[in-house]
Motif scaffolding. Structure first.
Motif, short mmCIF file in Angstrom:
data_model
loop_
_atom_site.label_atom_id
_atom_site.label_comp_id
_atom_site.label_asym_id
_atom_site.label_seq_id
_atom_site.Cartn_x
_atom_site.Cartn_y
_atom_site.Cartn_z
N ARG A 104 -25.48 60.29 -16.29
CA ARG A 104 -24.69 60.54 -15.08
C ARG A 104 -25.64 60.76 -13.92
O ARG A 104 -26.62 61.52 -14.05
CB ARG A 104 -23.80 61.77 -15.27
CG ARG A 104 -22.80 61.61 -16.39
CD ARG A 104 -22.07 62.89 -16.72
NE ARG A 104 -21.23 62.73 -17.91
CZ ARG A 104 -20.94 63.69 -18.77
NH1 ARG A 104 -21.41 64.92 -18.57
NH2 ARG A 104 -20.17 63.46 -19.82
N PHE A 105 -25.35 60.11 -12.80
CA PHE A 105 -26.20 60.34 -11.62
C PHE A 105 -25.37 60.23 -10.34
O PHE A 105 -24.34 59.56 -10.30
CB PHE A 105 -27.40 59.37 -11.59
CG PHE A 105 -27.05 57.91 -11.42
CD1 PHE A 105 -26.97 57.33 -10.15
CD2 PHE A 105 -26.85 57.10 -12.53
CE1 PHE A 105 -26.68 56.00 -9.99
CE2 PHE A 105 -26.55 55.75 -12.38
CZ PHE A 105 -26.47 55.20 -11.11
N GLU A 106 -25.83 60.94 -9.31
CA GLU A 106 -25.22 60.91 -7.98
C GLU A 106 -26.27 60.45 -6.99
O GLU A 106 -27.41 60.95 -7.01
CB GLU A 106 -24.70 62.29 -7.59
CG GLU A 106 -23.59 62.82 -8.49
CD GLU A 106 -23.14 64.21 -8.08
OE1 GLU A 106 -23.20 64.52 -6.86
OE2 GLU A 106 -22.73 64.98 -8.97
N SER A 121 -25.97 63.11 -21.08
CA SER A 121 -25.07 64.04 -21.76
C SER A 121 -24.51 63.41 -23.04
O SER A 121 -24.20 62.22 -23.07
CB SER A 121 -23.91 64.42 -20.84
OG SER A 121 -22.98 65.23 -21.52
N LYS A 122 -24.40 64.25 -24.08
CA LYS A 122 -23.73 63.83 -25.32
C LYS A 122 -22.25 64.21 -25.28
O LYS A 122 -21.47 63.74 -26.09
CB LYS A 122 -24.38 64.52 -26.53
CG LYS A 122 -25.85 64.19 -26.72
CD LYS A 122 -26.41 64.99 -27.89
CE LYS A 122 -27.92 64.74 -28.03
NZ LYS A 122 -28.50 65.56 -29.11
N ASP A 123 -21.89 65.09 -24.34
CA ASP A 123 -20.53 65.61 -24.25
C ASP A 123 -19.68 64.68 -23.40
O ASP A 123 -19.67 64.76 -22.17
CB ASP A 123 -20.57 67.02 -23.65
CG ASP A 123 -19.20 67.68 -23.66
OD1 ASP A 123 -18.29 67.13 -24.30
OD2 ASP A 123 -19.05 68.74 -23.02
N THR A 124 -18.98 63.76 -24.04
CA THR A 124 -18.20 62.76 -23.32
C THR A 124 -16.92 62.45 -24.10
O THR A 124 -16.95 62.40 -25.33
CB THR A 124 -19.01 61.47 -23.10
OG1 THR A 124 -18.13 60.41 -22.71
CG2 THR A 124 -19.76 61.05 -24.34
N PRO A 125 -15.79 62.26 -23.40
CA PRO A 125 -14.53 61.93 -24.10
C PRO A 125 -14.32 60.43 -24.30
O PRO A 125 -13.20 59.99 -24.54
CB PRO A 125 -13.48 62.51 -23.16
CG PRO A 125 -14.08 62.35 -21.80
CD PRO A 125 -15.57 62.46 -21.96
N GLY A 139 -10.35 62.90 -12.79
CA GLY A 139 -10.81 61.61 -13.28
C GLY A 139 -9.71 60.61 -13.59
O GLY A 139 -9.90 59.70 -14.40
N LYS A 140 -8.55 60.71 -12.91
CA LYS A 140 -7.44 59.77 -13.16
C LYS A 140 -7.84 58.33 -12.84
O LYS A 140 -7.56 57.42 -13.62
CB LYS A 140 -6.21 60.16 -12.32
CG LYS A 140 -5.61 61.51 -12.66
CD LYS A 140 -4.33 61.79 -11.90
CE LYS A 140 -4.54 61.90 -10.39
NZ LYS A 140 -5.42 63.03 -10.01
N THR A 141 -8.47 58.14 -11.69
CA THR A 141 -8.86 56.78 -11.28
C THR A 141 -9.85 56.17 -12.27
O THR A 141 -9.78 54.99 -12.61
CB THR A 141 -9.46 56.81 -9.86
OG1 THR A 141 -8.49 57.34 -8.96
CG2 THR A 141 -9.87 55.42 -9.40
N SER A 153 -13.44 64.29 -18.34
CA SER A 153 -14.87 64.20 -18.64
C SER A 153 -15.60 65.36 -17.98
O SER A 153 -15.32 65.71 -16.83
CB SER A 153 -15.43 62.88 -18.11
OG SER A 153 -16.85 62.89 -18.18
N PRO A 154 -16.56 65.99 -18.70
CA PRO A 154 -17.36 67.05 -18.07
C PRO A 154 -18.16 66.55 -16.87
O PRO A 154 -18.62 67.35 -16.06
CB PRO A 154 -18.30 67.50 -19.20
CG PRO A 154 -17.65 67.04 -20.46
CD PRO A 154 -16.92 65.79 -20.11
N GLY A 155 -18.30 65.23 -16.75
CA GLY A 155 -19.05 64.67 -15.63
C GLY A 155 -18.25 64.59 -14.35
O GLY A 155 -18.79 64.32 -13.27
N VAL A 156 -16.93 64.83 -14.42
CA VAL A 156 -16.09 64.78 -13.23
C VAL A 156 -16.40 65.98 -12.34
O VAL A 156 -16.43 67.12 -12.80
CB VAL A 156 -14.59 64.79 -13.61
CG1 VAL A 156 -13.72 64.93 -12.38
CG2 VAL A 156 -14.24 63.51 -14.36
N VAL A 157 -16.64 65.73 -11.07
CA VAL A 157 -16.97 66.82 -10.14
C VAL A 157 -15.85 66.98 -9.12
O VAL A 157 -15.22 66.01 -8.70
CB VAL A 157 -18.30 66.57 -9.39
CG1 VAL A 157 -19.47 66.66 -10.34
CG2 VAL A 157 -18.31 65.22 -8.68
N GLU A 158 -15.58 68.21 -8.76
CA GLU A 158 -14.54 68.49 -7.77
C GLU A 158 -15.09 68.20 -6.38
O GLU A 158 -16.18 68.65 -6.02
CB GLU A 158 -14.11 69.96 -7.87
CG GLU A 158 -12.81 70.24 -7.18
CD GLU A 158 -12.24 71.61 -7.55
OE1 GLU A 158 -11.64 72.23 -6.65
OE2 GLU A 158 -12.42 72.05 -8.69
#
Length: 430
Positions: free
Chosen positions: A28-30, A89-93, A130-132, A286-291
């Motif tokens: 994951r990167f921004e 990350s290993k934590d992914t749905p 993360g709906k989109t 997903s834990p990668g989703v940011v607000e």
């Protein structure tokens, strides 16, 4: 020193990071603001939101992009440029989302065998869950199996099919580009005019019903579209009237599956209120989703509008021209309702939310976006007629009875009826 390729301009190529991802891992990167980042797949296989990456291409992401590179079998990738954050990350749905796709695909196969309509999947949840992304994943996986699944986008705040302030539908025939998203050349788009459904609830529900009718009509004459079904992306308003809009959408499209992201309360409410034949499924975000803060959402809207006129990476050159007041008619949807105290005794207040009100061009129209209706006359229902596209008013000259617009296409205008949006866009590129 090697010369920089034109597409790599603005990328700090002296900053590189190599990542080796094990199977079922995600990078994951921004991208840092005012920077660009290049992604290269070196070995193995990987995907971005369900679209496979190819080794022969470099993927260049713009300022503010938030990307997740997932691999099912392991891969090596290289990032070049300034990133605000990057980690593996290993934590992914993703396995859960893939299983959801597989279950929906079984429904498509059954629909094909029995020649009935395919699954209609409604994706719901609060803002920034993360709906989109889930919609994009499910659409990409479907199209990779040869399906022609339709994206129905009713998230008026962000605009997945067209600009914010509109709703629309798009039959997806090829995977989304990892950088530019889905090919939006032939969407069906309707004018709403606000960035939230509560701007005009009655109009919002009217347009949802209209989209459902048009999609049903397309299913009647195209069996591949009928069997492939649709994925419906909703906005993040899930309480009060927002919840009623979700129920209205489920009913209008006769949804078979409702995916609820990250909200047990919403899941239980929908289980209670929807018919038994609807599969309501709770799924993790997903834990990668940011607000995103409000400013980021506003900036994203501005960028969507700018991209409509100038294209991704400013590759288009929009047209500027004048329109005489006498050449067009401009309308606003919705009028203030009379207070009960002004009504005769026993009279019910009239619903004015879908009333057409003609607008006289004035200086206060500057920077507003106008939707160009495809209606050929006022005998057609302007509200339920799709739009040809959008222009933004850059100047109004009441003395000479003309106004100036920025348009993606040159003159002449194909129609004469405009609908005005509450949304403004200041074109700083002119």
């Amino acid at each position: 020193m090697a010369s920089v390729k034109p597409e790599e301009k603005g990328i700090d190529l002296s900053i590189t990071q190599d990542y080796k991802l094990a199977k079922d891992n995600e990078l994951r990167f921004e991208v840092e603001s005012n920077a660009r980042v290049k992604l290269d797949l070196l070995e193995g296989s990987a995907e971005v939101f369900g679209t496979e990456l190819v080794r022969s291409r470099s993927y260049i992401f713009e300022s503010g992009a938030k990307i997740a590179v997932f691999t099912w079998f392991g891969c090596s990738v290289k990032l070049s440029g300034k990133v605000e954050a990057s980690y593996v990350s290993k934590d992914t749905p993703m396995v859960i989302y893939l299983n959801t796709h597989a279950a929906v695909e079984q429904l498509r196969k059954s629909a094909e065998q029995d020649d009935i309509r395919g699954p209609r999947v409604l994706v719901v949840g609060a803002q920034d869950v993360g709906k989109t992304t889930v919609c994009r994943l499910l659409l990409n996986y479907a199209v990779r199996l040869g399906r022609k699944t339709t994206l129905i986008d009713i998230d008026v705040g962000q605009g997945g099919v067209s600009i914010p302030g509109s709703v629309g539908a798009l039959t997806v025939e090829r995977p989304a580009d990892p950088v530019d998203g889905f090919d939006l050349k032939v969407p069906l788009v309707y004018h709403f005019g606000h960035t939230a459904p509560n701007g005009n609830i009655k109009l919002y529900e009217t347009l949802i019903s209209r989209l459902a009718d048009v999609f049903n009509a397309k299913c009647d004459y195209n069996k591949q579209v009928k069997h492939s079904g649709c994925i419906i992306n909703t906005c993040g308003w899930v309480k009060g009237q927002g919840y009623q809009c979700i129920l209205h959408t489920a009913q209008s499209f006769e949804a078979d599956v409702v995916l609820v992201l990250d909200s047990e309360r919403l899941y239980n409410d929908l289980k209670r209120d929807l018919p038994d034949f609807v599969n309501v499924i709770l799924q993790p975000k997903s834990p990668g989703v940011v607000e995103r803060p409000r400013e980021a959402r506003r900036d994203n809207r501005e960028n969507k509008i700018k991209e409509y006129f100038y294209g991704p990476r400013k590759i288009y050159f929009p047209h500027a021209f004048n329109i005489k007041f006498s050449e067009v008619e401009i309308y606003k949807i919705g009028a203030p309702s009379l207070p009960d105290s002004c009504l005769p005794l026993g009279m019910e207040p009239e619903n004015t939310q879908t009333k057409l009100v003609q607008v006289t061009p004035g200086r206060d129209m500057t920077h507003h976006i106008l939707s160009l209706s495809m209606a050929e006359s006022l005998d057609e229902n302007l509200i339920e007629t799709n739009v040809a596209g959008f222009v933004v008013v850059t100047n109004v000259d009441p003395d000479n009875q003309v106004f100036s617009v920025l348009s993606p296409a040159p003159r002449p205008l194909p129609r004469k009826y405009f609908l005005i949006m509450d949304i403004r866009f200041i074109d700083i590129n002119k």
